[in-house]
Design an enzyme around this catalytic site. Structure first.
Site, PDB file in Angstrom:
ATOM      1  N   GLY A  87     -28.498   1.911  -3.275  1.00 46.76           N
ATOM      2  CA  GLY A  87     -28.195   1.207  -2.228  1.00 46.76           C
ATOM      3  C   GLY A  87     -29.472   0.254  -1.759  1.00 46.76           C
ATOM      4  O   GLY A  87     -30.642   0.418  -2.638  1.00 46.76           O
TER       5      GLY A  87
ATOM      6  N   GLY B 261     -23.379   4.547  -4.376  1.00 44.47           N
ATOM      7  CA  GLY B 261     -22.848   5.875  -4.648  1.00 44.47           C
ATOM      8  C   GLY B 261     -24.087   6.987  -4.742  1.00 44.47           C
ATOM      9  O   GLY B 261     -25.096   6.740  -4.519  1.00 44.47           O
TER      10      GLY B 261
ATOM     11  N   TRP C 125     -12.716   2.942   0.593  1.00 43.52           N
ATOM     12  CA  TRP C 125     -11.403   3.666   1.223  1.00 43.52           C
ATOM     13  C   TRP C 125     -11.710   4.752   1.907  1.00 43.52           C
ATOM     14  O   TRP C 125     -10.893   5.497   2.576  1.00 43.52           O
ATOM     15  CB  TRP C 125     -10.167   3.557   0.260  1.00 43.52           C
ATOM     16  CG  TRP C 125     -10.826   4.380  -1.075  1.00 43.52           C
ATOM     17  CD1 TRP C 125     -10.981   3.626  -2.175  1.00 43.52           C
ATOM     18  CD2 TRP C 125     -11.183   5.446  -1.440  1.00 43.52           C
ATOM     19  NE1 TRP C 125     -11.456   4.315  -3.289  1.00 43.52           N
ATOM     20  CE2 TRP C 125     -11.729   5.840  -2.953  1.00 43.52           C
ATOM     21  CE3 TRP C 125     -11.460   6.762  -0.673  1.00 43.52           C
ATOM     22  CZ2 TRP C 125     -12.274   6.608  -3.647  1.00 43.52           C
ATOM     23  CZ3 TRP C 125     -11.896   8.027  -1.320  1.00 43.52           C
ATOM     24  CH2 TRP C 125     -12.213   7.776  -2.716  1.00 43.52           C
TER      25      TRP C 125
ATOM     26  N   THR D 153     -19.562  -1.507  -8.381  1.00 42.81           N
ATOM     27  CA  THR D 153     -19.130  -2.588  -7.594  1.00 42.81           C
ATOM     28  C   THR D 153     -20.232  -3.337  -6.793  1.00 42.81           C
ATOM     29  O   THR D 153     -20.284  -4.710  -6.862  1.00 42.81           O
ATOM     30  CB  THR D 153     -17.990  -2.171  -6.364  1.00 42.81           C
ATOM     31  OG1 THR D 153     -16.786  -1.455  -7.272  1.00 42.81           O
ATOM     32  CG2 THR D 153     -17.551  -3.497  -5.763  1.00 42.81           C
TER      33      THR D 153
ATOM     34  N   GLU E 213     -24.704   0.225   0.521  1.00 42.30           N
ATOM     35  CA  GLU E 213     -24.664   1.460   0.407  1.00 42.30           C
ATOM     36  C   GLU E 213     -23.651   1.989  -0.335  1.00 42.30           C
ATOM     37  O   GLU E 213     -22.284   1.955  -0.526  1.00 42.30           O
ATOM     38  CB  GLU E 213     -23.998   2.008   2.137  1.00 42.30           C
ATOM     39  CG  GLU E 213     -24.573   1.600   3.347  1.00 42.30           C
ATOM     40  CD  GLU E 213     -26.028   2.051   3.425  1.00 42.30           C
ATOM     41  OE1 GLU E 213     -26.368   3.050   2.967  1.00 42.30           O
ATOM     42  OE2 GLU E 213     -26.672   1.394   4.360  1.00 42.30           O
TER      43      GLU E 213
ATOM     44  N   LYS F 173     -13.246  -7.284   4.821  1.00 43.29           N
ATOM     45  CA  LYS F 173     -12.164  -7.133   3.517  1.00 43.29           C
ATOM     46  C   LYS F 173     -12.267  -5.621   3.402  1.00 43.29           C
ATOM     47  O   LYS F 173     -13.059  -4.998   2.928  1.00 43.29           O
ATOM     48  CB  LYS F 173     -12.559  -7.827   2.366  1.00 43.29           C
ATOM     49  CG  LYS F 173     -11.358  -7.693   1.307  1.00 43.29           C
ATOM     50  CD  LYS F 173     -11.622  -7.435  -0.071  1.00 43.29           C
ATOM     51  CE  LYS F 173     -11.876  -6.168  -0.291  1.00 43.29           C
ATOM     52  NZ  LYS F 173     -10.733  -5.429  -0.500  1.00 43.29           N
ATOM     53  N   PRO F 174     -11.200  -5.077   3.998  1.00 42.58           N
ATOM     54  CA  PRO F 174     -10.975  -3.663   3.870  1.00 42.58           C
ATOM     55  C   PRO F 174     -10.428  -3.280   2.535  1.00 42.58           C
ATOM     56  O   PRO F 174     -10.218  -3.966   1.564  1.00 42.58           O
ATOM     57  CB  PRO F 174      -9.815  -3.067   4.772  1.00 42.58           C
ATOM     58  CG  PRO F 174      -9.010  -4.515   5.162  1.00 42.58           C
ATOM     59  CD  PRO F 174     -10.095  -5.534   4.879  1.00 42.58           C
TER      60      PRO F 174
ATOM     61  N   THR G  28       0.853  -1.097   0.100  1.00 45.23           N
ATOM     62  CA  THR G  28       0.018   0.105   0.114  1.00 45.23           C
ATOM     63  C   THR G  28       1.077   1.247   0.034  1.00 45.23           C
ATOM     64  O   THR G  28       2.089   1.114   0.195  1.00 45.23           O
ATOM     65  CB  THR G  28      -1.146   0.124   1.147  1.00 45.23           C
ATOM     66  OG1 THR G  28      -0.482   0.440   2.465  1.00 45.23           O
ATOM     67  CG2 THR G  28      -1.667  -1.386   1.166  1.00 45.23           C
TER      68      THR G  28
ATOM     69  N   CYS H 198     -19.794  10.238   1.319  1.00 46.68           N
ATOM     70  CA  CYS H 198     -20.910   9.984   0.575  1.00 46.68           C
ATOM     71  C   CYS H 198     -21.977  11.059   0.882  1.00 46.68           C
ATOM     72  O   CYS H 198     -23.089  11.185  -0.195  1.00 46.68           O
ATOM     73  CB  CYS H 198     -21.339   8.639   0.850  1.00 46.68           C
ATOM     74  SG  CYS H 198     -21.598   8.230   2.619  1.00 46.68           S
TER      75      CYS H 198
ATOM     76  N   GLU I 253     -20.789  11.298 -10.087  1.00 46.83           N
ATOM     77  CA  GLU I 253     -20.227  11.301  -8.855  1.00 46.83           C
ATOM     78  C   GLU I 253     -18.676  11.650  -8.840  1.00 46.83           C
ATOM     79  O   GLU I 253     -17.941  10.942  -9.163  1.00 46.83           O
ATOM     80  CB  GLU I 253     -20.482  10.171  -7.876  1.00 46.83           C
ATOM     81  CG  GLU I 253     -19.835  10.296  -6.716  1.00 46.83           C
ATOM     82  CD  GLU I 253     -20.108   8.810  -5.794  1.00 46.83           C
ATOM     83  OE1 GLU I 253     -19.779   7.808  -6.509  1.00 46.83           O
ATOM     84  OE2 GLU I 253     -20.410   8.795  -4.636  1.00 46.83           O
TER      85      GLU I 253
END
Ligand code: NAP
Length: 476
Positions: A452, A251, A149, A231, A249, A173-174, A23, A283, A379
């Site tokens: 969502g 866009g 993120w 996604t 949750e 899973k981050p 990272t 968001c 967005e």
């Protein structure tokens, strides 16, 4: 460089394949840490650990679980300085904001413990004598969490805290670009006395491999996801063959309506802060501004004064207001929207510069925008205010509703009656009039359009993590 392992079944482990990835520090674009690259077999190990822990954890009383949640909250507070520093290093959040976020994360565990303890059952009327029908609330089971993120620590807390408060077990899973933050969270909460192994597992890896394996795993009962709508659609497809419960949750491109009688100073204080805080990666923040022509120039001028006042730089500097964007890819995407708007005829009133060292973009204000511009339709998720003038208040609801999204809307007017009348007309999940806040009690999220499915936060969000089992007993 930090070298980290994943947290599965209370153990720190590498990926079965031995693969890793790095990272980056978004302020410098330099490598920050190395983490395991989980694949399907690692996801499976984490899911099996969560499944094994489920009878133990869900079998504990609410009071016993709540003691553990309170210990987690205390540990987050104790380690808030390290967590906030890492949030700055790997995500770019200025320390002063990141520290507050960590305090908010601690509160989520206390709030969830208290709210879970306050949940009541329902007795249901039935026509027969000596028959009792009621709802027994049960935990859903093993929940796969896939997080975005933006503000990674609070995104983790808002999901994990209510889920485990109610007896569920989790595999998280981050986002791959903020994997160290996810693993730090695991390290801190793993110290909580009384937390059985396997209740919380954190795996690191890419969305397309580890995320997909989690979303499609047959022994995962529910997916809690926050991220982009695109996604979200892939995750829904992956979860469909095993008909998983999902809370998504997704866009937004939130309209802001500034009426000519709005208190512009108050509006700027809230909206410009939201626009540039966390580099606009919020968001719930403003997406596109419809500003009445009578106050358009004054609003833009005040926005500029606000933008000029911000200090941009190293997130660890406690006087810095705005850090970098999260990645080079995102920086380029946001820059593309700015340039695209200028090409389409917008005026760059302020900002618009992208750094080569690190992933910074200066606070940006675009004026003379139109509703049909790509920058107003999509967005941006960055520090870019898109200001569109309007003349006729009757048109404004149609423009605000003309979007693929429906997350929230912001209205500023001194005529509260006019504002209240808009609530029912705006096709969004939340309406903020002359303010913006999100508390522990307020549910967030919507099932409107592509923004969502279901709720997160508050009692509505808490209930998503339970299954309402109908019981009917004839005791003749
Ligand atoms: P993203 O690209 O959709 O990624 C979110 C998560 O999904 C990451 O952990 C990602 O892993 C994973 N993922 C990617 N592809 C996957 C797949 N095929 N299967 C399973 N998992 C997959 O979103 P982001 O760019 O991180 O976050 C920004 C977006 O989140 C914006 O659209 C924003 O509006 C939305 N958001 C919404 C809310 C809300 O409450 N509605 C709140 C915050 C953010 P990798 O990191 O490895 O790709």
């Amino acid at each position: 460089m930090q070298q980290r392992e994943m947290y599965i079944n209370g153990q720190w482990v590498g990926a079965i394949s031995g693969r890793t990835f790095d990272t980056l520090n978004p302020s410098t674009a330099e490598p920050l840490g190395t983490v395991p690259y989980a694949e399907a077999a690692d996801v499976d190990a984490a899911v099996r650990a969560a499944r094994a822990a489920f009878p133990v954890w869900s079998g504990m009383t609410q009071g016993e679980r709540n003691k553990v949640l309170y210990r987690i909250a205390a540990l987050i507070r104790e380690h808030a300085d390290e967590m906030a520093t890492l949030e700055g290093l790997e995500h770019g959040t200025p320390y002063k904001d990141a520290f507050g976020v960590c305090m908010g994360a601690a509160e989520k565990f206390e709030w969830s413990a208290n709210a879970a303890a306050a949940l009541k059952g329902d007795e249901l009327p039935v026509p027969n004598a000596n028959t009792l029908s009621f709802i027994k609330r049960e935990p859903v089971g093993v929940i796969g969490f896939i997080t975005p993120w933006n503000l990674p620590t609070i995104m983790t807390a808002v999901k994990l805290a209510p889920a485990i408060a109610l007896g569920n077990c989790a595999v998280l899973k981050p986002p791959s670009i903020n994997s160290l933050i996810g693993l730090k969270f695991a390290e801190v909460i793993s110290k909580a006395e009384g937390l059985p192994n396997g209740v919380v597992n954190v795996i690191t890896g890419s969305g397309s491999v580890a995320g997909n394996a989690l979303a499609s795993h047959p022994d995962v009962d529910m997916i809690g996801f926050t991220g982009s709508s695109e996604t979200g659609k892939s995750i829904l497809a992956a979860a469909a063959p095993t008909v998983k419960k999902t809370v998504m949750e997704l866009g937004g491109n939130n309209p802001v309506i500034i009426y000519p009688d709005a208190d512009l100073d108050a509006a700027i204080k809230v909206l410009a802060w939201r626009q540039f805080n966390n580099s606009g990666q919020h968001c719930s923040g403003p997406g596109r501004y419809y500003v009445h022509e009578r106050v358009y120039d004054a609003f833009a001028a005040k926005f500029k004064v606000y933008a000029e006042s911000l200090k941009i730089g190293d997130p660890s500097d406690k006087s810095v207001d705005m850090g970098p964007l999260v990645s080079r890819e995102h920086q380029q995407k946001v820059s593309g929207y700015i340039q695209g708007a200028i090409d389409d005829g917008a005026t760059l009133l302020f900002g618009g510069e992208a750094s080569e060292n690190g992933f910074f973009i200066t606070p940006t204000i675009l004026t003379n925008c139109r509703h049909d511009m790509t920058a107003a339709r999509e967005e941006i998720f960055g520090p870019v205010a898109v200001l569109i003038p309007f003349t006729d208040a009757d048109d404004i609801v149609a423009l605000a509703n003309d979007s693929n999204y429906g997350l929230c809307a912001h209205v500023w007017t001194r005529d509260i009656g006019a504002g209240m009348k808009l609530i029912g007309k705006l096709h969004v999940g939340a309406v903020f009039i002359n303010c913006q806040m999100l508390t522990n009690e307020q549910p967030w999220g919507t099932s409107i359009r592509e923004s969502g499915i279901g709720k997160e936060g508050g009692t509505y969000g808490l209930l998503e993590f339970t299954d309402a089992k109908l019981v009917c007993v004839n005791y003749n």
